[in-house]
Design a protein around this motif. Structure first.
Motif, mmCIF file in Angstrom:
data_model
loop_
_atom_site.group_PDB
_atom_site.id
_atom_site.type_symbol
_atom_site.label_atom_id
_atom_site.label_comp_id
_atom_site.label_asym_id
_atom_site.label_seq_id
_atom_site.Cartn_x
_atom_site.Cartn_y
_atom_site.Cartn_z
ATOM 1 N N PHE A 91 2.278 32.724 27.884
ATOM 2 C CA PHE A 91 1.848 34.012 27.346
ATOM 3 C C PHE A 91 2.790 34.472 26.246
ATOM 4 C CE2 PHE A 91 0.137 33.890 31.637
ATOM 5 C CZ PHE A 91 -1.194 34.122 31.366
ATOM 6 N N GLU A 92 2.199 34.925 25.186
ATOM 7 C CA GLU A 92 3.000 35.443 24.077
ATOM 8 C C GLU A 92 2.734 36.922 23.907
ATOM 9 O OE1 GLU A 92 2.052 33.215 20.632
ATOM 10 O OE2 GLU A 92 2.794 31.328 21.469
ATOM 11 N N GLU A 93 3.742 37.613 23.493
ATOM 12 C CA GLU A 93 3.589 39.043 23.289
ATOM 13 C C GLU A 93 2.668 39.295 22.091
ATOM 14 O OE1 GLU A 93 6.401 42.994 23.181
ATOM 15 O OE2 GLU A 93 7.257 41.060 22.717
ATOM 16 N N GLN A 94 1.719 40.205 22.290
ATOM 17 C CA GLN A 94 0.777 40.505 21.203
ATOM 18 C C GLN A 94 0.639 42.005 21.033
ATOM 19 O OE1 GLN A 94 -2.928 38.718 22.299
ATOM 20 N NE2 GLN A 94 -2.309 36.697 21.601
ATOM 21 N N ASP A 95 0.194 42.388 19.831
ATOM 22 C CA ASP A 95 -0.105 43.808 19.623
ATOM 23 C C ASP A 95 -1.380 44.154 20.377
ATOM 24 O OD1 ASP A 95 2.048 44.068 17.956
ATOM 25 O OD2 ASP A 95 0.908 43.549 16.155
ATOM 26 N N ALA A 96 -1.508 45.416 20.743
ATOM 27 C CA ALA A 96 -2.721 45.851 21.427
ATOM 28 C C ALA A 96 -3.914 45.637 20.505
ATOM 29 C CB ALA A 96 -2.601 47.329 21.785
ATOM 30 N N PRO A 97 -5.074 45.175 21.052
ATOM 31 C CA PRO A 97 -6.240 44.970 20.178
ATOM 32 C C PRO A 97 -6.693 46.284 19.551
ATOM 33 C CG PRO A 97 -6.848 44.805 22.495
ATOM 34 C CD PRO A 97 -5.362 44.903 22.457
ATOM 35 N N LYS A 98 -7.242 46.158 18.351
ATOM 36 C CA LYS A 98 -7.659 47.374 17.642
ATOM 37 C C LYS A 98 -9.056 47.793 18.067
ATOM 38 C CE LYS A 98 -4.835 46.886 13.538
ATOM 39 N NZ LYS A 98 -4.793 46.829 12.092
#
Ligand SMILES: [Zn+2]
Length: 265
Positions: free
Chosen positions: A50-57
């Motif tokens: 798992f990679e850190e991601q920005d919250a989906p828009k």
């Protein structure tokens, strides 16, 4: 007396734990273990990393430049309003007739295709791509027009088969490029696959339109194509859909298609 009680309690505990031990031993003796056999080629499932991601828009944040709303079919709704005054229009036969506007999106929906409101996806994509490229707002002045609003806008005979009636035509200008429509057209031409040709036949614009298999682009100068939906002082661009790739068919006007939409009242 107390001493005897304590001894009795210890004895009970001892007997309990002895009983538990014998039960456990009995279980161990009867335990059957089935060996898990694996083939040599078997592999363990590995967990994805798992990679850190920005919250989906949200849909209205996605797409175009971040500060601009994503263009959706909602932008194509009929701009009619029963607040618009009755006005006199001149038909092709030279008769003056009283024109009333429709009630707009409160009265009816977009054209229907297979029971759903439909705007050709190519128009929505093109306008969002324009916003993305130029980082400024595309101002849609006319998308879908119901038959009543279409006649109110322009009662001429030529306009009665307009693709605006099918939501397959859109008129717009671009903020910051109001007086540079050719630059906007160039972006459109470069964003599309397939060569564009110039339309040599006579039309209602002085600039020869551009077309490919899928779309037809017109540039209206500041003194051309003025109608009730385009009362602004700027030149504007219209894009018509010629071929709908998603449905695999030519987009042509028909009375039935133009009159197929939800009525809300
Ligand atoms: Zn309408």
């Amino acid at each position: 007396m107390m001493k005897w009680c304590n001894l009795l309690m210890i004895g009970l505990l001892f007997s309990c734990s002895k009983e538990q031990q014998s039960v456990r031993r009995l279980k161990d003796d009867n335990l059957l273990v089935e060996n898990i056999l694996r083939k040599e080629s078997s592999k363990r499932y590995s967990l994805p990393i798992f990679e850190e991601q920005d919250a989906p828009k949200f849909p209205w944040e996605r797409g175009a430049a971040d500060h601009l709303p994503l263009i959706t079919k909602e932008f194509f709704r009929c701009r009619g309003s029963d607040m618009n005054p009755k006005r006199m229009g001149l038909s092709d036969l030279g008769d003056t007739e009283e024109l009333c506007d429709c009630g707009g999106f409160l009265e009816h929906g977009l054209p229907l295709h297979e029971g759903k409101e439909w705007v050709p996806p190519i128009l929505i994509e093109l306008l969002n791509d324009l916003q993305e490229s130029l980082k400024v707002r595309v101002v849609i002045t006319s998308g879908h027009r119901c038959p009543k609003h279409n006649s109110y806008v322009d009662p001429s005979k030529a306009n009665q088969t307009s693709k605006h009636l099918l939501a397959a035509e859109v008129s717009f200008y671009v903020e910051g490029y109001e007086w540079k429509p050719q630059e906007v057209v160039n972006v459109l031409l470069n964003s599309q696959e397939g060569p564009f040709s110039r339309w040599e036949r006579e039309t209602n614009v002085s600039t020869k339109p551009w077309y490919n298999e899928e779309i037809f682009i017109k540039l209206f100068r500041a003194d051309e194509g003025r109608n009730f939906d385009n009362r602004h002082p700027y030149p504007y661009i219209s894009i018509q859909v010629r071929f709908d790739k998603e449905r695999g068919e030519r987009v042509t006007y028909s009375w039935e298609k133009a009159n197929r939409h939800y009525l809300r009242k």
